[in-house]
Every structure is written in C-alpha cells, then in structure tokens.
Design a protein around this motif. Structure first.
Motif, PDB file in Angstrom:
ATOM      1  N   PHE A 192      33.775-100.155  -4.286  1.00 10.61           N
ATOM      2  CA  PHE A 192      33.386-101.308  -3.937  1.00 10.61           C
ATOM      3  C   PHE A 192      34.392-102.318  -4.538  1.00 10.61           C
ATOM      4  O   PHE A 192      34.534-102.397  -5.620  1.00 10.61           O
ATOM      5  N   ASP A 193      34.805-103.253  -3.486  1.00  9.44           N
ATOM      6  CA  ASP A 193      35.986-104.206  -3.817  1.00  9.44           C
ATOM      7  C   ASP A 193      35.612-105.111  -5.035  1.00  9.44           C
ATOM      8  O   ASP A 193      36.392-105.327  -5.889  1.00  9.44           O
ATOM      9  N   GLU A 194      34.337-105.624  -4.921  1.00  8.22           N
ATOM     10  CA  GLU A 194      33.964-106.725  -5.890  1.00  8.22           C
ATOM     11  C   GLU A 194      33.803-106.361  -7.156  1.00  8.22           C
ATOM     12  O   GLU A 194      34.152-106.679  -8.252  1.00  8.22           O
ATOM     13  N   GLU A 195      33.239-105.024  -7.236  1.00  5.95           N
ATOM     14  CA  GLU A 195      32.810-104.133  -8.449  1.00  5.95           C
ATOM     15  C   GLU A 195      34.372-103.835  -9.101  1.00  5.95           C
ATOM     16  O   GLU A 195      34.382-103.839 -10.281  1.00  5.95           O
ATOM     17  N   ARG A 196      35.191-103.103  -8.282  1.00  4.58           N
ATOM     18  CA  ARG A 196      36.441-102.706  -8.767  1.00  4.58           C
ATOM     19  C   ARG A 196      37.198-104.165  -9.274  1.00  4.58           C
ATOM     20  O   ARG A 196      38.244-103.787 -10.463  1.00  4.58           O
ATOM     21  N   LYS A 197      37.256-105.146  -8.428  1.00  7.73           N
ATOM     22  CA  LYS A 197      37.808-106.231  -9.081  1.00  7.73           C
ATOM     23  C   LYS A 197      37.400-106.520 -10.617  1.00  7.73           C
ATOM     24  O   LYS A 197      38.375-106.888 -11.429  1.00  7.73           O
ATOM     25  N   GLN A 198      36.109-106.444 -10.839  1.00  7.24           N
ATOM     26  CA  GLN A 198      35.708-106.707 -12.163  1.00  7.24           C
ATOM     27  C   GLN A 198      36.195-105.627 -13.213  1.00  7.24           C
ATOM     28  O   GLN A 198      36.285-106.010 -14.395  1.00  7.24           O
ATOM     29  N   TYR A 219      30.204-109.736 -17.516  1.00  8.36           N
ATOM     30  CA  TYR A 219      31.392-109.421 -17.037  1.00  8.36           C
ATOM     31  C   TYR A 219      31.672-109.397 -15.480  1.00  8.36           C
ATOM     32  O   TYR A 219      32.853-109.571 -15.165  1.00  8.36           O
ATOM     33  N   GLY A 220      30.686-109.315 -14.876  1.00  8.02           N
ATOM     34  CA  GLY A 220      30.581-109.664 -13.511  1.00  8.02           C
ATOM     35  C   GLY A 220      31.040-111.088 -12.872  1.00  8.02           C
ATOM     36  O   GLY A 220      31.632-111.219 -11.931  1.00  8.02           O
ATOM     37  N   ASN A 221      31.040-111.950 -13.977  1.00  8.09           N
ATOM     38  CA  ASN A 221      31.402-113.306 -13.557  1.00  8.09           C
ATOM     39  C   ASN A 221      32.646-113.764 -14.127  1.00  8.09           C
ATOM     40  O   ASN A 221      33.075-114.747 -14.007  1.00  8.09           O
ATOM     41  N   ILE A 222      33.446-112.524 -14.595  1.00 10.56           N
ATOM     42  CA  ILE A 222      34.809-112.772 -14.986  1.00 10.56           C
ATOM     43  C   ILE A 222      35.680-112.192 -14.057  1.00 10.56           C
ATOM     44  O   ILE A 222      35.637-110.986 -13.785  1.00 10.56           O
TER      45      ILE A 222
END
Lengths: 226, 347
Positions: free
Chosen positions: B216-222, A217-220
């Motif tokens: 964390f931005d990238e994690e929250r975005k996911q 899911y980290g790649n979506i």
C-alpha cells in the motif's frame, strides 16, 4: 504540455529546453528558471540533466503551480559532475528536463514543513501554490545566508516561520540546529502531518526525535536527497 | 603520493595501467590473473611480469587489499567483519554459513541515504560510496575466501545508488578474467531505484531482490521515503517488462511488522500487485532497533501470512534470522559509532 517550439524531445523521458535564467541567490546556491512544459503538483520533482552528460538527477520543483517558469534550487556539490556545470550555464543554454513525478505533495490541512538547506524547495513550491496558510515552516541552515526565501515566508507566516541557524547568531533566528528547536517544543501537534525534506542525516534524526516526542510515525512523511 | 589500488580494476582498466607503465598489452590479463585468481598480496609476487615492469607498476600502484580490523562470531556460525575503507570510514560484511553454502552479504556504501524507518544502517546517514575494489575486497579478504558460494548485495547501502561501482564489482566477480563466478550465485537487493535497476537488468544476469515491505502506497511511504520518488507500482511495471525464470530470478523482500503490514489484506494485495511476475517472496522477521515504533510479527502470523501467499500461487519462504546476537542480521549492520563528523551538519 506547451507548444512543441518550446522544447525538443531528447529521448524517452527527457525534453531539451533553453535555460531562461540562472541566478546565484547565495554563495554556491543557484535558481535555474526553465520554460514550464507540464502541469505539476507542488512538491513534485523533475529530472535535470545536460545533453551528452551523465545520467540526470532529481530535483524538487521550486516554483508555484501557476507560474509560467519552472524553477530549480540547487547548491554546487564539490566533486559532483552535474551541479558545477549547471552553475556555469548561461541563459539560452540547452538543458534537459523530465516530466514532473513523485508523491511528496502537500494539501491544505495544517502541517509542519521541516527542511534543511535546499530541502526548502518543495515547501517553497507549496507555499507559492497557496498551501502555506496553516503551515509551520522550520528551516535549518549553517549560516544566515541559507534562509533563501525568508523575505517571502516571513511576512506571511510570521512566527510560524522558524529559521534555525547552527553556526551564526542573528535577529529573530533560533541559534542552534532545527533538531534542538523541535526538541525544545513541548506541545508539538500529534494530529498534524510533519513533512521532512533534506539530507538523510537530518531526516532520520528528526524523524527519531519526533517519534520520541509522541508524533505517530504515520504522520511523518519524508523526502530524502539522493 | 597516494598510490592507486590495482585490486578492483577491470580488464580494460588494467590495459590502461599496462600502457601507462610501459608493460605489454597482454600484461593486463596476467595482472588480472594475479589479482583475482591467485592468492598473492603484493605486486612483487606477480612473477611473470618483468622486474622492471613490477618496479614501474609500484611507482604508481599498490596491490590494494584491505584486511578486516575486527571479526565477530555468532553462536549460529555467522560472522561479521569490520573493514576500514578509504578516508577512515568503516563498513561491515556478514558471512552466513548454511550446510555446504557460504553466503557473503556485502556492503556497497558507507551508511545509506535512503532513511528506511526500520533500518539501522539508515540511522547513521551516508558517508560515502565504496569502490568496486572495496566491494570485492569484502569477499577476498575474509577467512572464507575461496569457499564463498553465494554473494548478496544486502549489506550497508543501496547498491543502485552506487551503480557504476556495483556493476564493476559484478563484472570482476563474473567475467572469465576475474573470479568467473556464475551470475546465478549473485543477488543484488534494491529498494527500487528504477533507473539503476533498469541498467542493472540490461547489463548483468545476476538475480534481483526488491525490498517491498508494504503493498500500500501510503503505508510504504511511511516506512520507506523512496516511495515518494519511485512508487512501488512503477517499480513493478518496470520488472514486468523483463523476463525472469530459472536463469535470472526476481524475489521480493518483505519484513513483517506486527500489526502493521502482516494482515490477510496485505497478503491479498501483495498477491494482486505481483500477479504476472514469476517471483518468490522472502518474509523476514523484524529485528527491533533503537527508537523504533515498529515491532515484530509473531510466529503464528508469519506462518499464516506465508501460507496465504503460497495458496495464492506465490512461492513464499520465511528467511531464517542469522547472526542476531552480533548485530549481523538483516537491517542491523551499522558503523555509526565509528563515524567521524567531517563537517557541521546543514541543519
């Protein structure tokens, strides 16, 4: 920032500009062309509104980073306040625009761009900004007329440009929903990013499907219309 | 002709109704009394309005309450109500008893557009906005009507994506002519739609809760697609420009996902980004939903995360999971099974 004769500062966040063009590219689907006041990253959004109207709404920019004009793709929403009025705007009409914002931006790594309807806008912007070389584009629509930029995507991406049409059959177009197309794929790359843009229903269904098929899911990365 | 509902109208709107049907101006206040302060269910029972006036009202309007069609009770006392809305759609409402408090968790939309990875409501997509009347009806038409101590806008939907109706419902709940509740008993929860949040803070004194879930931005975005449009730092910048304290509180909701957002580094970063905001953090246990790649943090991790934040000076509590056995707990409300597709999706 462009010279101040191109705009009037409307309030803290909006600039008033004169509309350059308003083209209906399919029934009920329009491209607005506006002066480009600011630099932006392909994939970003701007707020669009009308003077003395309801609060502005966000739209993805639908033009390349280096183009002189900034373009917005939208379809007319029945019962909506803004889009029926935008559809009737003539060149020269005043329109409000914010600075670009948002973080749904691409890069030059291989990736899949998955869109439904006008959700193709941020990917078209990335494509026109030179980020399309190693991308696979999956675009879903109800009808064949919904593949708005096929004349540009197709020659460059060839078989990596997949149109999925749920209601009509035609030529090289996959007949069925984009989720069916993705579900049919046995070897989706698990180390590439999947960018999704479209309706909430498309985004959540596609995201669940990709996760079931083993994509981390980290790649979506998703952007939702709201 | 479909009649309009009176229930859910503000005093100003009732004044317009009175003028429309030829009632005197003061009848608006009388109607508000009947709608929001008394236990009646029909226009005929508005006995201080003239018979002629009531007949004129009934020509265009109905009282406008909607009964729940289903009630489920949890072993912990929580109840979940199913309400039909206009256009044959459904919403859920949770009533959570706790000692002498009865908190009602209301929905603001049918489904939700926000698509958060961990939320069951998001999986049903978006089917429509609730009117102010449909929001307030979730308090008026439950068995505990009259005993409700607190209201939280944490049910189905993103309240600030339906801002006008949410603000109108708060006006009905808090104004003297309405339920006259203290805004301190109301909390509205958002994932951080900044323009809506700003207008809410300008016009209401109710409490604010913000779903954070990762610093964390990238994690929250996911986890939350909204992060691409409204990054959490901008949400916090806006919050920092407002005064919070005893009169109006801001809290941050943080669902604990095992091995993802529950490390000491997350707690430290949370403390850093919330520095300068007088706030509380509510840690929430994750309730797994179908197809989710996420899992719950264990109890030990929850406790140590809480202790670390408290040691950094941020009041942090762990929210008790309530109504999990009837799918009424946080993030589990859904009427997906009842959604009738009105048109072929665009994908």
């Amino acid at each position: 920032m462009k010279k101040s004769t191109d705009y009037i500062k409307y309030d803290d966040e909006l600039f008033q500009v004169a509309l350059l063009k308003n083209d209906e590219i399919a029934p009920g689907v329009y491209v607005l062309s506006l002066p480009r006041l600011h630099d932006f990253k392909a994939g970003q959004v701007v707020k669009i509104g009308l003077p003395e109207g309801e609060p502005p709404r966000m739209y993805s920019i639908c033009s390349g980073e280096k183009e002189d004009e900034l373009k917005i793709l939208f379809n007319v929403k029945g019962g909506g306040w803004l889009t029926p009025r935008l559809a009737k705007l003539q060149p020269g009409a005043p329109i409000l625009i914010s600075e670009p914002m948002g973080d749904f931006t691409g890069n030059d790594e291989p990736a899949w761009w998955v869109a439904s309807g006008t959700g193709i806008a941020p990917f078209y912007s990335m494509f026109k900004s030179g980020l399309g070389k190693n991308k696979t584009v999956v675009h879903g629509g109800r009808y064949l007329q919904n593949f708005y930029f096929e004349d540009e995507f197709l020659p460059e991406l060839n078989e990596r440009y997949i149109r999925c049409c749920s209601q009509e059959k035609g030529g090289d177009v996959y007949h069925g929903r984009l989720t069916h197309f993705l579900d049919d794929q046995d070897n989706l790359p698990k180390d590439e990013k999947f960018y999704l843009c479209g309706s909430p229903e498309m985004v959540v269904e596609t995201r669940d499907l990709l996760i079931r098929k083993g994509i981390p899911y980290g790649n979506i990365i998703a952007e939702i219309y709201f | 002709m479909e009649k309009e509902r009176l229930f859910g109208k503000t005093l100003d709107e009732l004044k317009a109704v009175a003028a429309q049907v030829g009632l005197p101006k003061f009848a608006a206040k009388q109607m508000a009394d009947w709608l929001y302060k008394k236990d009646i269910r029909s226009i005929d029972e508005m006995t201080n309005l003239s018979v002629k006036g009531r007949e004129a009202l009934k020509e265009y309007y109905e009282f406008g309450l909607t009964e729940p069609t289903k009630v489920q009770a949890s072993i912990d006392g929580t109840k979940k109500y199913l309400f039909p809305t206009d256009h044959a759609k459904f919403i859920e409402t949770a009533m959570i008893p706790d000692d002498d408090r009865k908190t009602v968790c209301v929905s603001s939309q049918v489904g939700c557009k926000m698509g958060c990875l961990f939320c069951m409501t998001g999986k049903q997509g978006f089917q429509g906005h609730l009117t102010a009347g449909e929001i307030v009806n979730q308090i008026r038409s439950i068995e505990e009507n009259g005993e409700v101590s607190n209201i939280v806008y944490m049910g189905m939907g993103e309240p600030f994506d339906n801002l006008d109706n949410v603000l109108k419902s708060i006006e009905i709940l808090t104004d003297d002519w309405g339920y006259a509740m203290s805004p301190k008993r109301i909390t509205v929860s958002t994932i951080g739609i900044i323009p809506g949040m700003k207008k809410f803070l300008e016009t209401s004194n109710a409490h604010l809760a913000v779903s954070l879930h990762s610093p964390f931005d990238e994690e929250r975005k996911q986890l939350m697609p909204i992060q691409t449009a409204y990054p959490v730092q901008k949400v916090l910048d806006e919050i920092k420009s407002w005064e919070f304290g005893r009169q109006r509180r801001v809290s941050f909701e943080y669902i604990m996902f095992g091995g993802l957002n529950d490390t000491p580094a997350h707690a430290k970063e949370l403390a850093r980004i919330l520095n300068g905001i007088k706030c509380r953090i509510n840690l929430i246990r994750f309730h797994p939903i179908p197809d989710t790649p996420l899992k719950s943090s264990n109890e030990e991790t929850l406790q140590s995360f809480k202790d670390l934040l408290n040691s950094k000076g941020i009041l942090t509590t762990i929210r008790a999971s309530r109504g999990q056995d009837i799918y009424a707990a946080c993030g589990l409300l859904s009427t997906k099974a009842l959604v009738k597709k009105e048109e072929e999706p665009d994908y």
